[in-house]
Write an enzyme that holds these catalytic residues in place. Structure first.
Site, PDB file in Angstrom:
ATOM      1  N   PHE A 214      42.468  42.226  34.061  1.00  0.00           N
ATOM      2  CA  PHE A 214      41.193  42.409  33.358  1.00  0.00           C
ATOM      3  C   PHE A 214      40.773  43.884  33.261  1.00  0.00           C
ATOM      4  CE2 PHE A 214      40.999  38.580  36.093  1.00  0.00           C
ATOM      5  CZ  PHE A 214      41.171  37.617  35.124  1.00  0.00           C
TER       6      PHE A 214
ATOM      7  N   GLU B 194      53.523  44.530  30.653  1.00  0.00           N
ATOM      8  CA  GLU B 194      53.857  43.729  31.840  1.00  0.00           C
ATOM      9  C   GLU B 194      55.112  44.268  32.528  1.00  0.00           C
ATOM     10  OE1 GLU B 194      51.790  41.557  32.913  1.00  0.00           O
ATOM     11  OE2 GLU B 194      50.787  40.546  31.246  1.00  0.00           O
TER      12      GLU B 194
ATOM     13  N   GLN C  72      55.669  45.377  35.330  1.00  0.00           N
ATOM     14  CA  GLN C  72      55.883  45.009  36.744  1.00  0.00           C
ATOM     15  C   GLN C  72      56.841  43.839  36.902  1.00  0.00           C
ATOM     16  OE1 GLN C  72      53.066  44.188  35.109  1.00  0.00           O
ATOM     17  NE2 GLN C  72      52.727  42.021  35.476  1.00  0.00           N
TER      18      GLN C  72
ATOM     19  N   CYS D  83      34.061  44.471  38.919  1.00  0.00           N
ATOM     20  CA  CYS D  83      34.058  43.492  40.006  1.00  0.00           C
ATOM     21  C   CYS D  83      33.101  42.351  39.662  1.00  0.00           C
ATOM     22  CB  CYS D  83      33.650  44.154  41.314  1.00  0.00           C
ATOM     23  SG  CYS D  83      33.517  42.986  42.689  1.00  0.00           S
TER      24      CYS D  83
ATOM     25  N   CYS E 219      30.004  42.422  42.501  1.00  0.00           N
ATOM     26  CA  CYS E 219      28.993  43.485  42.643  1.00  0.00           C
ATOM     27  C   CYS E 219      28.901  44.384  41.415  1.00  0.00           C
ATOM     28  CB  CYS E 219      29.294  44.328  43.882  1.00  0.00           C
ATOM     29  SG  CYS E 219      30.737  45.410  43.672  1.00  0.00           S
TER      30      CYS E 219
ATOM     31  N   CYS F 129      34.636  43.707  48.073  1.00  0.00           N
ATOM     32  CA  CYS F 129      34.501  42.278  47.761  1.00  0.00           C
ATOM     33  C   CYS F 129      35.822  41.523  47.843  1.00  0.00           C
ATOM     34  CB  CYS F 129      33.883  42.098  46.373  1.00  0.00           C
ATOM     35  SG  CYS F 129      32.221  42.794  46.218  1.00  0.00           S
TER      36      CYS F 129
END
Ligand SMILES: [Zn+2]
Length: 203
Positions: free
Chosen positions: A17, A88, A90, A144, A147, A178
């Site tokens: 994201f 992508e 990885q 996040c 938060c 978090c």
């Protein structure tokens, strides 16, 4: 950066994201506008959105060739190509590092986007080596969900404990404060060890 003669490696790294694919698409489109010959690749494993496109979360699309491994990627690079995009990254084998180096040494601008860490915050596949050899690294951040700070981690929130769990709903973007260590749901673990019920042999 666009239009320089020498090759180079640019890595767009970050969690889920965080806009990695958007940034890859943006750079590739700039190259196209600059009349450069481009090719985009992605690993076969990422078939969430269709075989022959990179699709960002804001629905920008880019034609891409799916390849099974790094050797196949190298073999498919066409003569005269100036910019190679990889999404992508990885998920590729360790050979992708040498492939990126070969392409850059041959004068090609390589732009690769990928997750730098898995859901356990472990460096993902070939990413550490790619970050080392790259001329330029961009670390992308998501927001996040807890938060609203800058999120650097892909928090798994459902599913098993395999490194690869394809599907956005299994993850949330989280910051360091978090982030929580994920433990696979009990039901999922039990389902995984259940043996098939023997069927009576008939006939
Ligand atoms: Zn947070």
């Amino acid at each position: 950066m666009d239009g320089h003669r020498g090759g180079s490696i640019e890595i767009i790294a970050g969690g889920m994201f965080s806009g990695k694919s958007e940034e890859l698409i943006r750079r590739m489109r700039r190259s196209v506008i600059a009349r450069q010959r481009v090719q985009v690749f992605k690993p076969v494993i990422d078939d969430r959105f269709g075989i022959d496109e990179v699709v960002s979360r804001d629905d920008r699309r880019l034609k891409a060739q799916s390849v099974g491994n790094s050797a196949e990627l190298l073999a498919r690079v066409e003569i005269g190509v100036q910019v190679v995009g990889i999404d992508e990254v990885q998920f590729f084998d360790a050979g992708i590092v040498d492939v990126c180096m070969q392409l850059a040494d041959a004068g090609i601008r390589v732009i690769a986007a990928g997750l730098d860490q898995d859901y356990m915050r472990r460096p993902f596949g070939p990413m550490p080596a790619l970050l080392s050899v790259a001329e330029e690294v961009s670390k992308m951040h998501a927001v996040c969900v807890r938060c609203r700070g800058a999120a650097h981690y892909s928090q798994r929130v459902s599913g098993g404990d395999a490194q690869v769990e394809v599907g956005d709903s299994a993850y949330e973007a989280r910051c360091r404060a978090c982030y929580e260590t994920y433990r696979a749901e009990k039901e999922a673990e039990e389902a995984a060890v259940q043996l098939p019920i023997p069927q009576p042999i008939t006939g």
